[in-house]
Write a protein that holds these residues in place. Structure first.
Motif, short mmCIF file in Angstrom:
data_model
loop_
_atom_site.label_atom_id
_atom_site.label_comp_id
_atom_site.label_asym_id
_atom_site.label_seq_id
_atom_site.Cartn_x
_atom_site.Cartn_y
_atom_site.Cartn_z
N MET A 1 0.81 -1.05 0.15
CA MET A 1 0.13 -0.01 -0.07
C MET A 1 0.86 1.23 -0.01
N ALA A 2 0.43 2.32 -0.84
CA ALA A 2 1.30 3.42 -0.91
C ALA A 2 0.88 4.41 0.23
N GLU A 3 1.91 4.94 0.54
CA GLU A 3 1.55 6.15 1.77
C GLU A 3 2.26 7.61 1.42
N ILE A 4 1.33 8.58 1.47
CA ILE A 4 1.78 9.80 1.09
C ILE A 4 1.80 10.63 2.48
N VAL A 5 2.86 11.41 2.77
CA VAL A 5 2.65 12.08 3.98
C VAL A 5 2.82 13.54 3.62
N LEU A 6 1.89 14.52 4.13
CA LEU A 6 1.78 15.86 3.85
C LEU A 6 1.72 16.35 5.42
N ASP A 7 3.10 16.76 5.68
CA ASP A 7 3.36 17.54 6.82
C ASP A 7 3.23 18.92 6.81
N GLY A 8 2.14 19.41 7.29
CA GLY A 8 2.13 21.21 7.32
C GLY A 8 3.30 21.91 7.77
N LEU A 9 4.03 21.18 8.66
CA LEU A 9 5.18 21.87 9.27
C LEU A 9 6.36 21.87 8.15
N GLU A 10 6.27 21.06 7.12
CA GLU A 10 7.30 21.06 6.20
C GLU A 10 6.88 21.33 5.00
N ILE A 11 5.73 21.29 4.28
CA ILE A 11 5.37 21.84 3.08
C ILE A 11 5.41 23.22 3.11
N ARG A 12 6.05 23.52 2.09
CA ARG A 12 5.97 25.24 1.75
C ARG A 12 5.33 25.58 0.40
N SER A 13 4.99 24.66 -0.59
CA SER A 13 4.19 25.16 -1.71
C SER A 13 3.36 24.21 -2.05
N VAL A 14 2.34 24.38 -2.73
CA VAL A 14 1.50 23.25 -3.33
C VAL A 14 2.11 22.63 -4.46
N GLU A 15 3.16 23.06 -5.06
CA GLU A 15 4.00 22.48 -6.03
C GLU A 15 4.60 21.09 -5.29
N GLU A 16 5.16 21.28 -3.84
CA GLU A 16 5.87 20.08 -3.32
C GLU A 16 4.72 19.20 -3.04
N VAL A 17 3.09 19.27 -3.10
CA VAL A 17 2.25 18.64 -2.69
C VAL A 17 2.14 17.88 -3.82
N HIS A 18 2.08 18.31 -5.10
CA HIS A 18 1.96 17.58 -6.18
C HIS A 18 3.17 16.97 -6.63
N ASP A 19 4.45 17.08 -6.34
CA ASP A 19 5.64 16.44 -6.50
C ASP A 19 5.48 15.09 -5.64
N ARG A 20 4.80 15.43 -4.33
CA ARG A 20 4.75 14.05 -3.50
C ARG A 20 3.85 13.17 -4.32
N PHE A 21 2.50 13.55 -4.54
CA PHE A 21 1.66 12.60 -5.26
C PHE A 21 2.18 11.84 -6.29
N ALA A 22 2.82 12.94 -7.15
CA ALA A 22 3.40 12.44 -8.43
C ALA A 22 4.31 11.40 -8.39
N ARG A 23 5.19 11.41 -7.34
CA ARG A 23 6.33 10.43 -7.19
C ARG A 23 5.73 9.21 -6.46
N VAL A 24 4.95 9.40 -5.46
CA VAL A 24 4.49 7.93 -4.84
C VAL A 24 3.58 7.38 -5.81
N LEU A 25 2.79 8.04 -6.38
CA LEU A 25 1.68 7.21 -7.41
C LEU A 25 1.98 7.20 -8.63
N ALA A 26 3.39 7.44 -8.90
CA ALA A 26 3.88 7.37 -10.30
C ALA A 26 2.98 7.86 -11.53
N LEU A 27 2.48 9.08 -11.30
CA LEU A 27 1.43 9.76 -12.00
C LEU A 27 2.35 10.07 -13.44
N PRO A 28 1.59 10.06 -14.35
CA PRO A 28 2.26 10.43 -15.72
C PRO A 28 2.79 11.79 -15.99
N GLU A 29 3.75 11.95 -16.89
CA GLU A 29 4.13 13.33 -17.00
C GLU A 29 3.05 14.21 -17.34
N TRP A 30 2.18 13.94 -18.17
CA TRP A 30 0.91 14.85 -18.47
C TRP A 30 0.03 15.13 -17.30
#
Length: 89
Positions: A1-30
């Protein structure tokens, strides 16, 4: 099972959020890297994923209205797709 951790004390931008989801879920380049695209990806998932949302208040403060929209989106995605588990800590 995949796990994505979004810690409000560490995240500085919405781009970081998208980076984490894209990496963990192996989302396509598009992948659109916006909240609508993220919602579509989460509600279409066929594999289980847990999203741990830590320090939500700090995340919302850091990202403003986008942080509040992200928290709502995660709740909606978890309600619509039984493969998505949201843990708010």
């Amino acid at each position: 099972m995949a796990e994505i951790v979004l810690d409000g004390l560490e995240i500085r931008s919405v781009e970081e959020v998208h980076d984490r989801f894209a990496r963990v879920l192996a989302l396509p380049e598009w992948y659109g890297r916006n909240l609508d695209a993220l919602f579509d990806c989460l509600t279409d998932l066929g594999e289980p994923v847990t999203v741990r949302l830590l320090h939500r208040e700090a995340l919302e403060e850091q990202l403003g209205r986008r942080g509040r929209a992200l928290a709502r989106l995660l709740r909606r995605a978890a309600a619509e797709n039984p493969q998505v588990t949201l843990s708010e800590e």
